[in-house]
Design a protein around this motif. Sequence first.
Motif, PDB file in Angstrom:
ATOM      1  N   UNK A  19     -14.361 -47.905  24.627  1.00  0.00           N
ATOM      2  CA  UNK A  19     -15.623 -48.092  25.348  1.00  0.00           C
ATOM      3  C   UNK A  19     -16.747 -47.348  24.641  1.00  0.00           C
ATOM      4  N   UNK A  20     -16.468 -46.158  24.155  1.00  0.00           N
ATOM      5  CA  UNK A  20     -17.490 -45.365  23.454  1.00  0.00           C
ATOM      6  C   UNK A  20     -17.964 -46.063  22.185  1.00  0.00           C
ATOM      7  N   UNK A  76     -20.691 -40.648  19.669  1.00  0.00           N
ATOM      8  CA  UNK A  76     -20.650 -41.015  18.248  1.00  0.00           C
ATOM      9  C   UNK A  76     -19.291 -41.576  17.852  1.00  0.00           C
ATOM     10  N   UNK A  77     -19.303 -42.366  16.813  1.00  0.00           N
ATOM     11  CA  UNK A  77     -18.064 -43.013  16.368  1.00  0.00           C
ATOM     12  C   UNK A  77     -17.010 -42.000  15.944  1.00  0.00           C
ATOM     13  N   UNK A  78     -17.431 -40.891  15.333  1.00  0.00           N
ATOM     14  CA  UNK A  78     -16.450 -39.902  14.892  1.00  0.00           C
ATOM     15  C   UNK A  78     -15.701 -39.310  16.080  1.00  0.00           C
ATOM     16  N   UNK A  79     -16.393 -39.168  17.224  1.00  0.00           N
ATOM     17  CA  UNK A  79     -15.733 -38.637  18.415  1.00  0.00           C
ATOM     18  C   UNK A  79     -14.758 -39.658  19.002  1.00  0.00           C
ATOM     19  N   UNK A  86      -8.944 -41.526  19.215  1.00  0.00           N
ATOM     20  CA  UNK A  86      -7.800 -42.348  18.809  1.00  0.00           C
ATOM     21  C   UNK A  86      -6.709 -41.499  18.154  1.00  0.00           C
ATOM     22  N   UNK A  87      -7.123 -40.626  17.250  1.00  0.00           N
ATOM     23  CA  UNK A  87      -6.144 -39.784  16.552  1.00  0.00           C
ATOM     24  C   UNK A  87      -5.411 -38.852  17.493  1.00  0.00           C
ATOM     25  N   UNK A  88      -6.159 -38.218  18.396  1.00  0.00           N
ATOM     26  CA  UNK A  88      -5.518 -37.306  19.344  1.00  0.00           C
ATOM     27  C   UNK A  88      -4.619 -38.062  20.320  1.00  0.00           C
ATOM     28  N   UNK A  89      -5.023 -39.274  20.678  1.00  0.00           N
ATOM     29  CA  UNK A  89      -4.177 -40.079  21.562  1.00  0.00           C
ATOM     30  C   UNK A  89      -2.860 -40.434  20.884  1.00  0.00           C
TER      31      UNK A  89
END
Length: 93
Positions: free
Chosen positions: A29-30, A37-40, A45-48
């Motif tokens: 959604x972000x 921001x896209x980096x967040x 995704x990475x942390x998930x």
Amino acid sequence: RQGQCRCNNMVNVYMVKMASVFMITTSTVAIFTGIAPRWLAFLGYGLALILLFGSFYLTWSFLVFPLWVFLISAYILRDSIRHPTEIASASNG
């Protein structure tokens, strides 16, 4: 006692998996809405993925979700303080 321990382990496993699915959904959604921001979002995704596949092996994984929620919340708060007129005009129609 053993049943209680098994039930507690199952609940903890499923809670971590649900948190990771929430992170993936919110990151998507972000990206599409631009609320963060896209980096967040990509960090989400990475942390998930770490939560999905590594939570059983990593003892600190229970801290990943609250940390990510804090980062997203802090960014949205900072953005709303910086640009209050844009938010007010968007909510008025």
